[in-house]
Design a protein around this motif. Structure first.
Motif, PDB file in Angstrom:
ATOM      1  N   ARG A 114      63.760   4.745 -33.908  1.00 44.76           N
ATOM      2  CA  ARG A 114      64.884   5.058 -33.037  1.00 44.76           C
ATOM      3  C   ARG A 114      64.839   4.190 -31.791  1.00 44.76           C
ATOM      4  O   ARG A 114      63.784   3.705 -31.383  1.00 44.76           O
ATOM      5  CB  ARG A 114      64.902   6.544 -32.655  1.00 44.76           C
ATOM      6  CG  ARG A 114      63.744   6.984 -31.764  1.00 44.76           C
ATOM      7  CD  ARG A 114      63.766   8.488 -31.581  1.00 44.76           C
ATOM      8  NE  ARG A 114      62.713   8.955 -30.702  1.00 44.76           N
ATOM      9  CZ  ARG A 114      62.428  10.231 -30.481  1.00 44.76           C
ATOM     10  NH1 ARG A 114      63.142  11.184 -31.088  1.00 44.76           N
ATOM     11  NH2 ARG A 114      61.451  10.565 -29.659  1.00 44.76           N
ATOM     12  N   GLN A 115      66.007   4.018 -31.188  1.00 44.58           N
ATOM     13  CA  GLN A 115      66.114   3.203 -29.992  1.00 44.58           C
ATOM     14  C   GLN A 115      67.127   3.827 -29.039  1.00 44.58           C
ATOM     15  O   GLN A 115      68.292   4.001 -29.393  1.00 44.58           O
ATOM     16  CB  GLN A 115      66.523   1.769 -30.328  1.00 44.58           C
ATOM     17  CG  GLN A 115      66.479   0.822 -29.144  1.00 44.58           C
ATOM     18  CD  GLN A 115      66.576  -0.629 -29.566  1.00 44.58           C
ATOM     19  OE1 GLN A 115      67.056  -0.934 -30.662  1.00 44.58           O
ATOM     20  NE2 GLN A 115      66.103  -1.523 -28.719  1.00 44.58           N
ATOM     21  N   ALA A 116      66.665   4.157 -27.854  1.00 41.21           N
ATOM     22  CA  ALA A 116      67.520   4.683 -26.804  1.00 41.21           C
ATOM     23  C   ALA A 116      67.955   3.541 -25.894  1.00 41.21           C
ATOM     24  O   ALA A 116      67.282   2.510 -25.812  1.00 41.21           O
ATOM     25  CB  ALA A 116      66.784   5.753 -26.006  1.00 41.21           C
TER      26      ALA A 116
ATOM     27  N   ARG B 120      62.673  -0.242 -29.512  1.00 40.47           N
ATOM     28  CA  ARG B 120      62.674   0.530 -30.738  1.00 40.47           C
ATOM     29  C   ARG B 120      61.289   1.132 -30.964  1.00 40.47           C
ATOM     30  O   ARG B 120      60.277   0.443 -30.854  1.00 40.47           O
ATOM     31  CB  ARG B 120      63.078  -0.353 -31.911  1.00 40.47           C
ATOM     32  CG  ARG B 120      63.304   0.391 -33.208  1.00 40.47           C
ATOM     33  CD  ARG B 120      63.998  -0.504 -34.233  1.00 40.47           C
ATOM     34  NE  ARG B 120      65.290  -0.959 -33.745  1.00 40.47           N
ATOM     35  CZ  ARG B 120      66.148  -1.678 -34.466  1.00 40.47           C
ATOM     36  NH1 ARG B 120      65.849  -2.023 -35.706  1.00 40.47           N
ATOM     37  NH2 ARG B 120      67.301  -2.061 -33.931  1.00 40.47           N
TER      38      ARG B 120
ATOM     39  N   ALA C 299      69.241   8.994 -29.383  1.00 40.66           N
ATOM     40  CA  ALA C 299      68.991   7.590 -29.682  1.00 40.66           C
ATOM     41  C   ALA C 299      69.791   7.201 -30.915  1.00 40.66           C
ATOM     42  O   ALA C 299      70.385   8.045 -31.588  1.00 40.66           O
ATOM     43  CB  ALA C 299      67.501   7.342 -29.932  1.00 40.66           C
TER      44      ALA C 299
END
Length: 127
Positions: free
Chosen positions: A38-40, A45, A92
């Motif tokens: 996941r990447q906010a 990532r 995210a």
């Protein structure tokens, strides 16, 4: 051409649940490692969950352990991420990925070692 398609994201309240799905097109991945990352916004990532092929092992990040579960349905050629008790910090874009090799924790939790990636699905958790 190999593509991974993620579905199941959405907007939910804290404490709710979601199940993400990932299905490949172009080929079947029967002996590979599957991963969720996941990447906010503004962050790198990060590893979320991994299901290795040989040995068959699951890994989870400390932040999701006990709340998230990765699984695979071989008949449907689909991998899932069941997310329970969602928190605002889980917000995210979630990506599924496939690695050609099955390895230990340090290798399979590193996004740089994955060969195929999905487009991502947005998960937003409000307070």
């Amino acid at each position: 051409q190999v593509q991974l398609v993620e579905t199941g994201g959405g907007l939910v309240q804290a404490g709710d649940s979601l199940r993400l799905s990932c299905t490949p097109s172009g080929r079947t991945f029967s002996s590979y490692t599957w991963g969720w990352f996941r990447q906010a916004p503004g962050k790198e990532r990060e590893f979320v969950a991994v299901l290795t092929w040989s040995p068959s092992t699951t890994y989870y990040s400390d932040s999701v352990k006990g709340r998230f579960t990765i699984s695979k349905d071989n008949a449907k050629n689909t991998v899932y991420l069941q997310m329970n008790d969602l928190k605002p910090e889980d917000t995210a874009v979630y990506y599924c990925a496939v690695c050609r090799y099955s390895g230990k924790y340090d290798y399979t939790t590193d996004a740089r070692n994955y060969d195929y990636w999905g487009q991502g699905t947005q998960v937003t958790v409000s307070s």
